[in-house]
Design a protein around this motif. Structure first.
Motif, PDB file in Angstrom:
ATOM      1  N   ASP A 105     -21.239   7.206  -5.850  1.00 19.01           N
ATOM      2  CA  ASP A 105     -20.389   7.917  -6.804  1.00 19.01           C
ATOM      3  C   ASP A 105     -19.035   7.216  -6.908  1.00 19.01           C
ATOM      4  O   ASP A 105     -18.661   6.442  -6.030  1.00 19.01           O
ATOM      5  CB  ASP A 105     -20.230   9.386  -6.388  1.00 19.01           C
ATOM      6  CG  ASP A 105     -19.401   9.558  -5.136  1.00 19.01           C
ATOM      7  OD1 ASP A 105     -18.174   9.453  -5.223  1.00 19.01           O
ATOM      8  OD2 ASP A 105     -19.983   9.796  -4.051  1.00 19.01           O
ATOM      9  N   PRO A 106     -18.276   7.486  -7.963  1.00 21.64           N
ATOM     10  CA  PRO A 106     -17.040   6.730  -8.212  1.00 21.64           C
ATOM     11  C   PRO A 106     -15.809   7.245  -7.486  1.00 21.64           C
ATOM     12  O   PRO A 106     -14.722   6.725  -7.686  1.00 21.64           O
ATOM     13  CB  PRO A 106     -16.858   6.889  -9.730  1.00 21.64           C
ATOM     14  CG  PRO A 106     -17.444   8.227 -10.022  1.00 21.64           C
ATOM     15  CD  PRO A 106     -18.627   8.362  -9.106  1.00 21.64           C
ATOM     16  N   LEU A 107     -15.966   8.253  -6.615  1.00 19.96           N
ATOM     17  CA  LEU A 107     -14.796   8.897  -6.030  1.00 19.96           C
ATOM     18  C   LEU A 107     -14.645   8.702  -4.523  1.00 19.96           C
ATOM     19  O   LEU A 107     -13.535   8.761  -3.997  1.00 19.96           O
ATOM     20  CB  LEU A 107     -14.826  10.404  -6.317  1.00 19.96           C
ATOM     21  CG  LEU A 107     -14.947  10.847  -7.769  1.00 19.96           C
ATOM     22  CD1 LEU A 107     -14.929  12.377  -7.852  1.00 19.96           C
ATOM     23  CD2 LEU A 107     -13.846  10.253  -8.622  1.00 19.96           C
ATOM     24  N   SER A 108     -15.718   8.458  -3.815  1.00 20.30           N
ATOM     25  CA  SER A 108     -15.732   8.716  -2.378  1.00 20.30           C
ATOM     26  C   SER A 108     -15.499   7.526  -1.457  1.00 20.30           C
ATOM     27  O   SER A 108     -15.259   7.710  -0.263  1.00 20.30           O
ATOM     28  CB  SER A 108     -17.070   9.365  -1.990  1.00 20.30           C
ATOM     29  OG  SER A 108     -17.330  10.510  -2.781  1.00 20.30           O
ATOM     30  N   SER A 109     -15.561   6.292  -1.959  1.00 17.54           N
ATOM     31  CA  SER A 109     -15.531   5.138  -1.058  1.00 17.54           C
ATOM     32  C   SER A 109     -14.172   4.935  -0.390  1.00 17.54           C
ATOM     33  O   SER A 109     -14.072   4.768   0.821  1.00 17.54           O
ATOM     34  CB  SER A 109     -15.930   3.869  -1.806  1.00 17.54           C
ATOM     35  OG  SER A 109     -17.291   3.939  -2.211  1.00 17.54           O
ATOM     36  N   ILE A 110     -13.106   4.910  -1.194  1.00 12.85           N
ATOM     37  CA  ILE A 110     -11.747   4.756  -0.663  1.00 12.85           C
ATOM     38  C   ILE A 110     -10.946   5.993  -1.044  1.00 12.85           C
ATOM     39  O   ILE A 110     -10.800   6.289  -2.226  1.00 12.85           O
ATOM     40  CB  ILE A 110     -11.042   3.504  -1.234  1.00 12.85           C
ATOM     41  CG1 ILE A 110     -11.889   2.240  -1.010  1.00 12.85           C
ATOM     42  CG2 ILE A 110      -9.665   3.331  -0.591  1.00 12.85           C
ATOM     43  CD1 ILE A 110     -11.308   0.998  -1.684  1.00 12.85           C
ATOM     44  N   ASN A 111     -10.453   6.704  -0.056  1.00 12.46           N
ATOM     45  CA  ASN A 111      -9.621   7.882  -0.299  1.00 12.46           C
ATOM     46  C   ASN A 111      -8.288   7.720   0.419  1.00 12.46           C
ATOM     47  O   ASN A 111      -8.244   7.336   1.595  1.00 12.46           O
ATOM     48  CB  ASN A 111     -10.298   9.158   0.205  1.00 12.46           C
ATOM     49  CG  ASN A 111     -11.439   9.639  -0.676  1.00 12.46           C
ATOM     50  OD1 ASN A 111     -12.104  10.605  -0.345  1.00 12.46           O
ATOM     51  ND2 ASN A 111     -11.696   8.974  -1.789  1.00 12.46           N
ATOM     52  N   ILE A 114       0.835  -1.205   0.000  1.00 11.47           N
ATOM     53  CA  ILE A 114       0.000   0.000   0.000  1.00 11.47           C
ATOM     54  C   ILE A 114       0.871   1.256   0.000  1.00 11.47           C
ATOM     55  O   ILE A 114       0.561   2.238  -0.687  1.00 11.47           O
ATOM     56  CB  ILE A 114      -0.951  -0.015   1.208  1.00 11.47           C
ATOM     57  CG1 ILE A 114      -1.895  -1.210   1.133  1.00 11.47           C
ATOM     58  CG2 ILE A 114      -1.753   1.291   1.280  1.00 11.47           C
ATOM     59  CD1 ILE A 114      -2.727  -1.425   2.378  1.00 11.47           C
ATOM     60  N   ILE A 115       1.961   1.234   0.753  1.00  8.34           N
ATOM     61  CA  ILE A 115       2.893   2.370   0.751  1.00  8.34           C
ATOM     62  C   ILE A 115       3.451   2.590  -0.654  1.00  8.34           C
ATOM     63  O   ILE A 115       3.500   3.722  -1.151  1.00  8.34           O
ATOM     64  CB  ILE A 115       4.035   2.137   1.755  1.00  8.34           C
ATOM     65  CG1 ILE A 115       3.509   2.163   3.184  1.00  8.34           C
ATOM     66  CG2 ILE A 115       5.132   3.187   1.582  1.00  8.34           C
ATOM     67  CD1 ILE A 115       4.532   1.761   4.228  1.00  8.34           C
ATOM     68  N   ASP A 116       3.865   1.512  -1.302  1.00 10.02           N
ATOM     69  CA  ASP A 116       4.409   1.611  -2.657  1.00 10.02           C
ATOM     70  C   ASP A 116       3.365   2.158  -3.624  1.00 10.02           C
ATOM     71  O   ASP A 116       3.684   3.005  -4.483  1.00 10.02           O
ATOM     72  CB  ASP A 116       4.907   0.249  -3.134  1.00 10.02           C
ATOM     73  CG  ASP A 116       6.112  -0.252  -2.348  1.00 10.02           C
ATOM     74  OD1 ASP A 116       6.772   0.580  -1.682  1.00 10.02           O
ATOM     75  OD2 ASP A 116       6.384  -1.468  -2.385  1.00 10.02           O
ATOM     76  N   GLU A 117       2.132   1.686  -3.498  1.00  3.42           N
ATOM     77  CA  GLU A 117       1.057   2.207  -4.342  1.00  3.42           C
ATOM     78  C   GLU A 117       0.850   3.699  -4.096  1.00  3.42           C
ATOM     79  O   GLU A 117       0.701   4.484  -5.042  1.00  3.42           O
ATOM     80  CB  GLU A 117      -0.258   1.467  -4.046  1.00  3.42           C
ATOM     81  CG  GLU A 117      -0.318   0.049  -4.566  1.00  3.42           C
ATOM     82  CD  GLU A 117      -1.619  -0.649  -4.214  1.00  3.42           C
ATOM     83  OE1 GLU A 117      -1.829  -1.769  -4.694  1.00  3.42           O
ATOM     84  OE2 GLU A 117      -2.444  -0.064  -3.455  1.00  3.42           O
ATOM     85  N   GLY A 118       0.860   4.080  -2.825  1.00  5.10           N
ATOM     86  CA  GLY A 118       0.657   5.481  -2.482  1.00  5.10           C
ATOM     87  C   GLY A 118       1.737   6.380  -3.049  1.00  5.10           C
ATOM     88  O   GLY A 118       1.452   7.474  -3.564  1.00  5.10           O
ATOM     89  N   ASN A 119       2.967   5.922  -2.979  1.00  5.61           N
ATOM     90  CA  ASN A 119       4.074   6.711  -3.533  1.00  5.61           C
ATOM     91  C   ASN A 119       3.979   6.803  -5.054  1.00  5.61           C
ATOM     92  O   ASN A 119       4.228   7.864  -5.638  1.00  5.61           O
ATOM     93  CB  ASN A 119       5.411   6.103  -3.119  1.00  5.61           C
ATOM     94  CG  ASN A 119       5.728   6.325  -1.652  1.00  5.61           C
ATOM     95  OD1 ASN A 119       5.352   7.344  -1.079  1.00  5.61           O
ATOM     96  ND2 ASN A 119       6.410   5.379  -1.039  1.00  5.61           N
ATOM     97  N   PRO A 125      -4.649  -4.057  -2.132  1.00  9.42           N
ATOM     98  CA  PRO A 125      -5.142  -4.624  -0.866  1.00  9.42           C
ATOM     99  C   PRO A 125      -6.215  -3.754  -0.222  1.00  9.42           C
ATOM    100  O   PRO A 125      -7.082  -4.269   0.489  1.00  9.42           O
ATOM    101  CB  PRO A 125      -3.880  -4.676   0.004  1.00  9.42           C
ATOM    102  CG  PRO A 125      -2.746  -4.729  -0.951  1.00  9.42           C
ATOM    103  CD  PRO A 125      -3.170  -3.913  -2.129  1.00  9.42           C
ATOM    104  N   LEU A 126      -6.163  -2.450  -0.467  1.00 10.21           N
ATOM    105  CA  LEU A 126      -7.183  -1.556   0.095  1.00 10.21           C
ATOM    106  C   LEU A 126      -8.570  -1.902  -0.429  1.00 10.21           C
ATOM    107  O   LEU A 126      -9.548  -1.910   0.321  1.00 10.21           O
ATOM    108  CB  LEU A 126      -6.860  -0.101  -0.228  1.00 10.21           C
ATOM    109  CG  LEU A 126      -5.638   0.493   0.468  1.00 10.21           C
ATOM    110  CD1 LEU A 126      -5.374   1.908  -0.031  1.00 10.21           C
ATOM    111  CD2 LEU A 126      -5.826   0.492   1.984  1.00 10.21           C
ATOM    112  N   ARG A 127      -8.639  -2.197  -1.719  1.00  4.65           N
ATOM    113  CA  ARG A 127      -9.938  -2.555  -2.308  1.00  4.65           C
ATOM    114  C   ARG A 127     -10.388  -3.927  -1.820  1.00  4.65           C
ATOM    115  O   ARG A 127     -11.582  -4.143  -1.562  1.00  4.65           O
ATOM    116  CB  ARG A 127      -9.833  -2.516  -3.832  1.00  4.65           C
ATOM    117  CG  ARG A 127     -11.190  -2.534  -4.526  1.00  4.65           C
ATOM    118  CD  ARG A 127     -11.093  -2.202  -5.992  1.00  4.65           C
ATOM    119  NE  ARG A 127     -10.519  -0.891  -6.241  1.00  4.65           N
ATOM    120  CZ  ARG A 127     -11.153   0.265  -6.053  1.00  4.65           C
ATOM    121  NH1 ARG A 127     -12.404   0.249  -5.580  1.00  4.65           N
ATOM    122  NH2 ARG A 127     -10.572   1.404  -6.311  1.00  4.65           N
TER     123      ARG A 127
END
Length: 256
Positions: free
Chosen positions: A129-135, A45-50, A101-103
Motif C-alpha cells: 500500500d502507498p502509506l505504510s512503508s515509511i512513517n 530530515i529534521i527540516d523536512e519533518g518540520n 534521505p529517508l527514502r
C-alpha cells in the motif's frame, strides 16, 4: 549510501561488524547504532519533518497491550482487556519527498542487505500500500505511546529529534511468548501497575534502533516541553505484496 551514514562508525558491508551487530541484537533484543546518520543528513530530515508537520494525522487511541479486540471472557480491567492511551501524529510514505534521505536509506540495497543479515531474514520488501512503508511520527508535549506488544517480529526506527524531556523508550524484554500462546497476564498486570522493573533505552537524535518487540512489552513516555519528538519507522515485510488492511489504514492514517 556513504553520503548518508557515518561509514566510519558503521561499515555496513563488513561481515565481522555485521556478526557483532547480530550477536548484540540476539543477546539484548535491541541494537542501537549511535550517530548512524551524518549530521547534515539528519538536519535535512529534521527540516523536512518540520515543513511537513502540518500534514500529520493525529490519533488518540485507547487500546489493550495486545493490540487486539477485547475478549469478553475477561473483565474490562483484566490485563487482556485493560486499556492504555496512545496519542500521536504521523505522516505517511506518500508524503515523504522522493528526494528525501529517508527514502534513499529505505530503498538502499546495502542497507537492506545489512538488515537481513542482522535480523536473520532472507529478504525484505516494502508495503504494497502507498502509506505504510515509511512513517514519520510526531509526539508533541503530552503525547505518548502506551504499553503494547508489536505484531511484527522486528522494528527498525530512527530518532530524528529528541524532546526537551520525556519521550523515553521503556521496555520489558520477553514478557510473553506469542508463539507458545503464553500471554503472561500476571506479568503484564505487574507492569501496568508499576510493580515490575522496566528497562529504559537512551537514544539520541540520529540513532538507528533495531528492536524485537513481539514478545517485549514497550512504550514511549509522554513528551515534555516545546520540542516535538520525531521518530521514523522504516517498515519492511518478509514477504512481497503485503498491505496494511484498509481498516488499519483508516485507524492509523485517517485515509486509505
Amino acid at each position: 549510501m556513504t553520503d548518508l551514514i557515518r561509514a566510519d562508525l558503521h561499515p555496513l558491508a563488513d561481515a565481522d561488524w555485521r556478526k557483532d551487530c547480530r550477536e548484540q541484537l540476539n543477546l539484548h533484543g535491541v541494537l542501537v547504532l549511535r550517530q548512524f546518520l551524518k549530521p547534515e543528513v539528519l538536519q535535512t530530515i529534521i527540516d523536512e519533518g518540520n515543513t511537513l508537520s502540518h500534514l500529520a494525522y493525529r490519533t488518540v487511541n485507547n487500546h489493550n497491550v495486545y493490540l487486539m479486540k477485547p475478549d469478553e471472557t475477561y473483565s474490562a480491567d483484566h490485563p487482556r482487556n485493560r486499556e492504555v492511551l496512545s496519542t500521536k501524529s504521523c505522516i505517511t510514505d506518500d508524503i515523504i519527498p522522493i528526494s528525501s534521505p529517508l527514502r534513499q536509506l529505505y530503498n538502499d540495497t546495502l542497507f537492506k542487505s545489512f538488515l537481513c543479515d542482522v535480523l536473520g531474514e532472507k529478504k525484505l520488501y516494502p508495503y504494497a500500500d502507498p502509506l505504510s512503508s515509511i512513517n514519520l511520527h510526531y509526539a508533541a508535549d503530552g503525547q505518548e505511546l502506551g504499553w503494547h506488544f508489536d505484531n511484527s517480529s522486528f522494528a527498525v526506527t530512527l530518532l530524528v529529534q529528541k524532546p526537551r524531556a520525556g519521550g523515553l523508550f521503556q521496555y520489558v524484554r520477553d514478557l510473553r511468548n506469542a508463539n507458545a500462546d503464553d500471554m503472561n497476564y500476571n506479568g503484564v498486570a505487574a507492569v501496568l501497575e508499576n510493580r515490575h522493573s522496566v528497562s529504559s533505552l537512551a537514544i539520541e537524535a540520529g540513532d538507528l534502533v533495531l528492536f524485537r518487540g513481539q514478545n517485549s512489552l514497550h512504550r514511549v513516555t509522554p513528551t515534555k516541553g516545546d520540542i516535538t519528538r520525531m521518530l521514523v519507522v522504516l517498515a519492511y515485510n518478509t514477504k512481497p505484496d503485503v498491505a496494511l488492511s484498509e481498516s488499519a489504514r483508516m485507524t492509523f492514517y485517517g485515509r486509505v
